[in-house]
Design a protein around this motif. Sequence first.
Motif, PDB file in Angstrom:
ATOM      1  N   ALA A   1      -1.000   0.859   9.680  1.00 12.80           N
ATOM      2  CA  ALA A   1      -1.919   1.976   9.430  1.00 12.80           C
ATOM      3  C   ALA A   1      -2.200   2.767  10.706  1.00 12.80           C
ATOM      4  O   ALA A   1      -2.635   3.919  10.638  1.00 12.80           O
ATOM      5  CB  ALA A   1      -3.219   1.440   8.830  1.00 12.80           C
ATOM      6  N   THR A   2      -1.938   2.157  11.860  1.00  8.91           N
ATOM      7  CA  THR A   2      -2.135   2.906  13.111  1.00  8.91           C
ATOM      8  C   THR A   2      -0.798   3.369  13.684  1.00  8.91           C
ATOM      9  O   THR A   2      -0.719   3.812  14.823  1.00  8.91           O
ATOM     10  CB  THR A   2      -2.849   2.040  14.175  1.00  8.91           C
ATOM     11  OG1 THR A   2      -2.053   0.876  14.413  1.00  8.91           O
ATOM     12  CG2 THR A   2      -4.234   1.629  13.734  1.00  8.91           C
TER      13      THR A   2
ATOM     14  N   SER B   1      -2.652  -3.626   8.927  1.00 10.77           N
ATOM     15  CA  SER B   1      -3.556  -2.902   9.825  1.00 10.77           C
ATOM     16  C   SER B   1      -2.759  -2.224  10.938  1.00 10.77           C
ATOM     17  O   SER B   1      -3.037  -1.089  11.329  1.00 10.77           O
ATOM     18  CB  SER B   1      -4.550  -3.855  10.483  1.00 10.77           C
ATOM     19  OG  SER B   1      -5.309  -4.464   9.503  1.00 10.77           O
ATOM     20  N   GLU B   2      -1.779  -2.918  11.428  1.00 15.44           N
ATOM     21  CA  GLU B   2      -0.913  -2.377  12.481  1.00 15.44           C
ATOM     22  C   GLU B   2      -0.147  -1.140  11.972  1.00 15.44           C
ATOM     23  O   GLU B   2      -0.085  -0.109  12.648  1.00 15.44           O
ATOM     24  CB  GLU B   2       0.064  -3.488  12.891  1.00 15.44           C
ATOM     25  CG  GLU B   2       0.898  -3.216  14.103  1.00 15.44           C
ATOM     26  CD  GLU B   2       0.094  -3.289  15.394  1.00 15.44           C
ATOM     27  OE1 GLU B   2      -0.916  -4.015  15.418  1.00 15.44           O
ATOM     28  OE2 GLU B   2       0.479  -2.584  16.341  1.00 15.44           O
TER      29      GLU B   2
ATOM     30  N   ALA C   1      -2.220  -9.053   6.158  1.00 17.45           N
ATOM     31  CA  ALA C   1      -3.331  -8.127   6.431  1.00 17.45           C
ATOM     32  C   ALA C   1      -3.220  -7.563   7.848  1.00 17.45           C
ATOM     33  O   ALA C   1      -3.418  -6.353   8.069  1.00 17.45           O
ATOM     34  CB  ALA C   1      -4.662  -8.845   6.236  1.00 17.45           C
ATOM     35  N   ALA C   2      -2.875  -8.426   8.811  1.00 19.54           N
ATOM     36  CA  ALA C   2      -2.739  -7.961  10.197  1.00 19.54           C
ATOM     37  C   ALA C   2      -1.563  -6.990  10.325  1.00 19.54           C
ATOM     38  O   ALA C   2      -1.663  -5.948  10.999  1.00 19.54           O
ATOM     39  CB  ALA C   2      -2.538  -9.160  11.123  1.00 19.54           C
TER      40      ALA C   2
ATOM     41  N   SER D   1      -5.345  -0.529   0.342  1.00 21.84           N
ATOM     42  CA  SER D   1      -5.368  -1.860  -0.266  1.00 21.84           C
ATOM     43  C   SER D   1      -6.312  -1.844  -1.458  1.00 21.84           C
ATOM     44  O   SER D   1      -7.234  -1.023  -1.539  1.00 21.84           O
ATOM     45  CB  SER D   1      -5.791  -2.921   0.748  1.00 21.84           C
ATOM     46  OG  SER D   1      -7.120  -2.714   1.133  1.00 21.84           O
TER      47      SER D   1
ATOM     48  N   TYR E   1      -1.332  -4.194  -1.363  1.00 22.84           N
ATOM     49  CA  TYR E   1      -1.203  -3.192  -0.300  1.00 22.84           C
ATOM     50  C   TYR E   1      -0.157  -2.175  -0.744  1.00 22.84           C
ATOM     51  O   TYR E   1       0.888  -2.554  -1.283  1.00 22.84           O
ATOM     52  CB  TYR E   1      -0.727  -3.830   1.010  1.00 22.84           C
ATOM     53  CG  TYR E   1      -1.708  -4.808   1.588  1.00 22.84           C
ATOM     54  CD1 TYR E   1      -2.754  -4.381   2.403  1.00 22.84           C
ATOM     55  CD2 TYR E   1      -1.592  -6.165   1.311  1.00 22.84           C
ATOM     56  CE1 TYR E   1      -3.665  -5.291   2.920  1.00 22.84           C
ATOM     57  CE2 TYR E   1      -2.499  -7.074   1.830  1.00 22.84           C
ATOM     58  CZ  TYR E   1      -3.535  -6.630   2.639  1.00 22.84           C
ATOM     59  OH  TYR E   1      -4.434  -7.524   3.148  1.00 22.84           O
TER      60      TYR E   1
END
Length: 193
Positions: free
Chosen positions: A165-166, A162-163, A158-159, A173, A187
């Motif tokens: 996505a930026t 998120s990374e 998940a982390a 997801s 994902y």
Amino acid sequence: MADKPFSATRVAHLLMAERLSPGDRCIDATAGNGHDTVFLRQKTGERGLVAAIDIQAVAIESTRNLLRQQGLETGCRLIKGDHAQLLSLLGNDWLAAARVICFNLGYLPGGDKQHATQSASTLAALQAALAFLAPGGLLAVTAYPGHREGASESEAVAAFMSELATNGYFVNSWSGLSTAKPAPVLYVVRSCA
Ligand code: SAM
């Protein structure tokens, strides 16, 4: 027949199917019992190429048997190895070549849970996989936070997502709602370029 909820695997297949055409190359990074490999091979046909990787010999054999039963062995390359070593397993000619890459994390159903995917090698493999995605390609990762073995790995994934996505990727997801235990999370990653 009673209706069933959508599984993460079913949704992954629907989204992967939308991207795939006969002749495409793709990578199944966790071959397991071969169900995802068979699906990818059905979509890409004899002219395509599916590289299916698993760290366990028993999983590679299981995948080979399923492909053989369905007459789908041509167009598949089965590789026993650690997906964290994607470049040495596949070679340079796979770079930027895979239309779809799929990870179905966790342990081999019916197999030894000791050989479940692990956070460190999963993160290394996911990072490596990005270089193998063709333009317009799709990376699909299913994580299992409800399994004792998969909880910390799912947090790490998940982390990582998120990374991404930026950092130049579209990341979506999908998960079912469950009151019993955390449901599997799918994902889906695409490059913004
Ligand atoms: N996609 C499979 C199918 O359709 O049957 C299910 C995959 S199963 C949930 C997860 C698989 O990941 C197991 O077969 C396990 O051996 C494999 N695995 C675990 N660690 C791995 C690693 N570092 N490299 C490659 N495969 C690994």
